[in-house]
Write a protein that holds these residues in place. Sequence first.
Motif, PDB file in Angstrom:
ATOM      1  N   ALA A  98       0.854  -1.185   0.000  1.00 40.42           N
ATOM      2  CA  ALA A  98       0.000   0.000   0.000  1.00 40.42           C
ATOM      3  C   ALA A  98       0.889   1.234   0.000  1.00 40.42           C
ATOM      4  CB  ALA A  98      -0.903   0.006   1.231  1.00 40.42           C
ATOM      5  N   MET A  99       0.318   2.347  -0.402  1.00 43.35           N
ATOM      6  CA  MET A  99       1.028   3.621  -0.288  1.00 43.35           C
ATOM      7  C   MET A  99       0.687   4.210   1.080  1.00 43.35           C
ATOM      8  SD  MET A  99       2.501   3.976  -3.263  1.00 43.35           S
ATOM      9  CE  MET A  99       2.874   5.704  -3.513  1.00 43.35           C
ATOM     10  N   GLY A 100       1.607   5.023   1.607  1.00 46.57           N
ATOM     11  CA  GLY A 100       1.273   5.750   2.821  1.00 46.57           C
ATOM     12  C   GLY A 100       1.680   5.060   4.097  1.00 46.57           C
ATOM     13  N   PRO A 101       1.249   5.568   5.234  1.00 47.73           N
ATOM     14  CA  PRO A 101       1.652   5.026   6.536  1.00 47.73           C
ATOM     15  C   PRO A 101       1.036   3.653   6.789  1.00 47.73           C
ATOM     16  CG  PRO A 101      -0.031   6.693   6.841  1.00 47.73           C
ATOM     17  CD  PRO A 101       0.350   6.724   5.383  1.00 47.73           C
ATOM     18  N   VAL A 102       1.551   3.007   7.815  1.00 48.35           N
ATOM     19  CA  VAL A 102       1.095   1.654   8.134  1.00 48.35           C
ATOM     20  C   VAL A 102      -0.426   1.637   8.284  1.00 48.35           C
ATOM     21  CG1 VAL A 102       1.377   1.908  10.652  1.00 48.35           C
ATOM     22  CG2 VAL A 102       1.538  -0.353   9.592  1.00 48.35           C
ATOM     23  N   THR A 103      -1.033   0.615   7.699  1.00 43.62           N
ATOM     24  CA  THR A 103      -2.478   0.502   7.716  1.00 43.62           C
ATOM     25  C   THR A 103      -2.898  -0.933   7.972  1.00 43.62           C
ATOM     26  OG1 THR A 103      -4.503   0.805   6.417  1.00 43.62           O
ATOM     27  CG2 THR A 103      -2.506   0.277   5.184  1.00 43.62           C
ATOM     28  N   THR A 104      -4.005  -1.077   8.696  1.00 44.33           N
ATOM     29  CA  THR A 104      -4.584  -2.404   8.939  1.00 44.33           C
ATOM     30  C   THR A 104      -5.890  -2.584   8.183  1.00 44.33           C
ATOM     31  OG1 THR A 104      -5.649  -1.594  10.953  1.00 44.33           O
ATOM     32  CG2 THR A 104      -3.476  -2.628  11.196  1.00 44.33           C
ATOM     33  N   ARG A 105      -6.158  -1.674   7.251  1.00 44.52           N
ATOM     34  CA  ARG A 105      -7.358  -1.787   6.401  1.00 44.52           C
ATOM     35  C   ARG A 105      -6.967  -2.507   5.128  1.00 44.52           C
ATOM     36  NH1 ARG A 105     -11.083   2.375   5.450  1.00 44.52           N
ATOM     37  NH2 ARG A 105      -9.797   2.844   3.625  1.00 44.52           N
ATOM     38  N   HIS A 106      -7.526  -3.667   4.874  1.00 48.41           N
ATOM     39  CA  HIS A 106      -7.114  -4.434   3.699  1.00 48.41           C
ATOM     40  C   HIS A 106      -7.462  -3.705   2.399  1.00 48.41           C
ATOM     41  CE1 HIS A 106     -11.192  -5.891   2.739  1.00 48.41           C
ATOM     42  NE2 HIS A 106     -11.355  -6.035   4.039  1.00 48.41           N
ATOM     43  N   VAL A 107      -8.454  -2.840   2.428  1.00 48.55           N
ATOM     44  CA  VAL A 107      -8.844  -2.126   1.202  1.00 48.55           C
ATOM     45  C   VAL A 107      -7.781  -1.113   0.778  1.00 48.55           C
ATOM     46  CG1 VAL A 107     -11.304  -2.459   1.555  1.00 48.55           C
ATOM     47  CG2 VAL A 107     -10.178  -0.427   2.503  1.00 48.55           C
ATOM     48  N   ASP A 108      -6.875  -0.775   1.666  1.00 46.61           N
ATOM     49  CA  ASP A 108      -5.809   0.181   1.327  1.00 46.61           C
ATOM     50  C   ASP A 108      -4.709  -0.451   0.483  1.00 46.61           C
ATOM     51  OD1 ASP A 108      -5.967   1.851   4.564  1.00 46.61           O
ATOM     52  OD2 ASP A 108      -7.075   2.211   2.704  1.00 46.61           O
ATOM     53  N   TYR A 109      -4.652  -1.771   0.460  1.00 48.07           N
ATOM     54  CA  TYR A 109      -3.592  -2.465  -0.268  1.00 48.07           C
ATOM     55  C   TYR A 109      -4.012  -2.671  -1.717  1.00 48.07           C
ATOM     56  CZ  TYR A 109      -1.488  -3.255   4.279  1.00 48.07           C
ATOM     57  OH  TYR A 109      -0.909  -3.059   5.509  1.00 48.07           O
ATOM     58  N   LYS A 110      -3.206  -2.142  -2.629  1.00 52.77           N
ATOM     59  CA  LYS A 110      -3.569  -2.178  -4.039  1.00 52.77           C
ATOM     60  C   LYS A 110      -2.789  -3.213  -4.835  1.00 52.77           C
ATOM     61  CE  LYS A 110      -6.297   1.224  -3.154  1.00 52.77           C
ATOM     62  NZ  LYS A 110      -7.729   0.903  -2.897  1.00 52.77           N
ATOM     63  N   ASP A 111      -1.663  -3.647  -4.318  1.00 54.06           N
ATOM     64  CA  ASP A 111      -0.847  -4.646  -5.022  1.00 54.06           C
ATOM     65  C   ASP A 111      -0.743  -5.880  -4.119  1.00 54.06           C
ATOM     66  OD1 ASP A 111       0.996  -1.792  -5.656  1.00 54.06           O
ATOM     67  OD2 ASP A 111      -0.017  -2.887  -7.256  1.00 54.06           O
ATOM     68  N   TRP A 112      -1.038  -7.029  -4.690  1.00 53.79           N
ATOM     69  CA  TRP A 112      -1.087  -8.269  -3.926  1.00 53.79           C
ATOM     70  C   TRP A 112      -0.268  -9.354  -4.624  1.00 53.79           C
ATOM     71  CZ3 TRP A 112      -5.030  -9.396   0.053  1.00 53.79           C
ATOM     72  CH2 TRP A 112      -5.764  -8.267   0.418  1.00 53.79           C
ATOM     73  N   GLY A 113       0.344 -10.216  -3.813  1.00 52.79           N
ATOM     74  CA  GLY A 113       0.956 -11.413  -4.350  1.00 52.79           C
ATOM     75  C   GLY A 113      -0.111 -12.452  -4.645  1.00 52.79           C
ATOM     76  N   GLN A 114       0.308 -13.604  -5.108  1.00 49.92           N
ATOM     77  CA  GLN A 114      -0.660 -14.645  -5.458  1.00 49.92           C
ATOM     78  C   GLN A 114      -1.155 -15.415  -4.234  1.00 49.92           C
ATOM     79  OE1 GLN A 114       0.739 -17.079  -8.698  1.00 49.92           O
ATOM     80  NE2 GLN A 114       0.254 -15.465 -10.157  1.00 49.92           N
ATOM     81  N   GLY A 115      -0.461 -15.280  -3.141  1.00 52.51           N
ATOM     82  CA  GLY A 115      -0.900 -15.926  -1.913  1.00 52.51           C
ATOM     83  C   GLY A 115      -0.281 -17.299  -1.724  1.00 52.51           C
ATOM     84  N   THR A 116      -0.198 -17.702  -0.467  1.00 55.52           N
ATOM     85  CA  THR A 116       0.309 -19.028  -0.131  1.00 55.52           C
ATOM     86  C   THR A 116      -0.566 -19.621   0.971  1.00 55.52           C
ATOM     87  OG1 THR A 116       2.296 -20.272   0.512  1.00 55.52           O
ATOM     88  CG2 THR A 116       1.991 -18.124   1.562  1.00 55.52           C
ATOM     89  N   GLN A 117      -0.886 -20.882   0.844  1.00 53.13           N
ATOM     90  CA  GLN A 117      -1.801 -21.526   1.791  1.00 53.13           C
ATOM     91  C   GLN A 117      -1.065 -21.978   3.043  1.00 53.13           C
ATOM     92  OE1 GLN A 117      -5.156 -21.855   1.562  1.00 53.13           O
ATOM     93  NE2 GLN A 117      -5.196 -22.853   3.577  1.00 53.13           N
ATOM     94  N   VAL A 118      -1.657 -21.679   4.179  1.00 56.06           N
ATOM     95  CA  VAL A 118      -1.171 -22.178   5.465  1.00 56.06           C
ATOM     96  C   VAL A 118      -2.296 -22.993   6.077  1.00 56.06           C
ATOM     97  CG1 VAL A 118      -0.466 -21.548   7.802  1.00 56.06           C
ATOM     98  CG2 VAL A 118       0.402 -20.252   5.840  1.00 56.06           C
ATOM     99  N   THR A 119      -2.010 -24.243   6.391  1.00 55.74           N
ATOM    100  CA  THR A 119      -3.004 -25.130   6.988  1.00 55.74           C
ATOM    101  C   THR A 119      -2.471 -25.655   8.307  1.00 55.74           C
ATOM    102  OG1 THR A 119      -3.811 -25.778   4.804  1.00 55.74           O
ATOM    103  CG2 THR A 119      -4.394 -27.203   6.658  1.00 55.74           C
ATOM    104  N   VAL A 120      -3.233 -25.434   9.370  1.00 58.71           N
ATOM    105  CA  VAL A 120      -2.845 -25.886  10.701  1.00 58.71           C
ATOM    106  C   VAL A 120      -3.836 -26.956  11.142  1.00 58.71           C
ATOM    107  CG1 VAL A 120      -2.329 -25.206  13.073  1.00 58.71           C
ATOM    108  CG2 VAL A 120      -1.980 -23.575  11.194  1.00 58.71           C
ATOM    109  N   SER A 121      -3.331 -28.148  11.372  1.00 55.80           N
ATOM    110  CA  SER A 121      -4.199 -29.266  11.741  1.00 55.80           C
ATOM    111  C   SER A 121      -4.262 -29.405  13.258  1.00 55.80           C
ATOM    112  CB  SER A 121      -3.685 -30.560  11.117  1.00 55.80           C
ATOM    113  OG  SER A 121      -2.346 -30.796  11.503  1.00 55.80           O
ATOM    114  N   SER A 122      -5.434 -29.819  13.719  1.00 52.57           N
ATOM    115  CA  SER A 122      -5.637 -29.967  15.171  1.00 52.57           C
ATOM    116  C   SER A 122      -5.196 -31.333  15.655  1.00 52.57           C
ATOM    117  CB  SER A 122      -7.094 -29.725  15.535  1.00 52.57           C
ATOM    118  OG  SER A 122      -7.919 -30.591  14.795  1.00 52.57           O
TER     119      SER A 122
END
Length: 122
Positions: A98-122
């Motif tokens: 995102a541009m600008g100061p640190v933000t916790t609003r996901h809508v502020d992020y304009k560029d994203w990676g493809q993502g990676t899956q994390v699975t935690v088993s119980s």
Amino acid sequence: RVTLAESGGGSVPAGGSMELSCKASWYDNNNYCLGWIRQAPGKEREVVAAVDNDGQMRYADSVKERFTLSHDKVERTLSLQMSSLKPEDTAKYYCAHAMGPVTTRHVDYKDWGQGTQVTVSS
């Protein structure tokens, strides 16, 4: 546009640890924020942790004391060390910019990676 490449992820039993890494292609050194954002099926996107060009960091309450964010401004890398993982941490994790100061609003992020899956088993 900033491109982001994630690595890490996979499956781990509850209580285990895992590290995610991300490298950004470029950014404005004086005006950026990088974050890890996760999304589980049927749930809202959540900014897990983020850092800006001034080194200001934010963590979601759900991961405080368990997750640690590391950032190398020169190398343009962002890492997330996750420990004491819980089944509710299962999600697809995205590195985002995102541009600008640190933000916790996901809508502020304009560029994203493809993502990676994390699975935690119980």
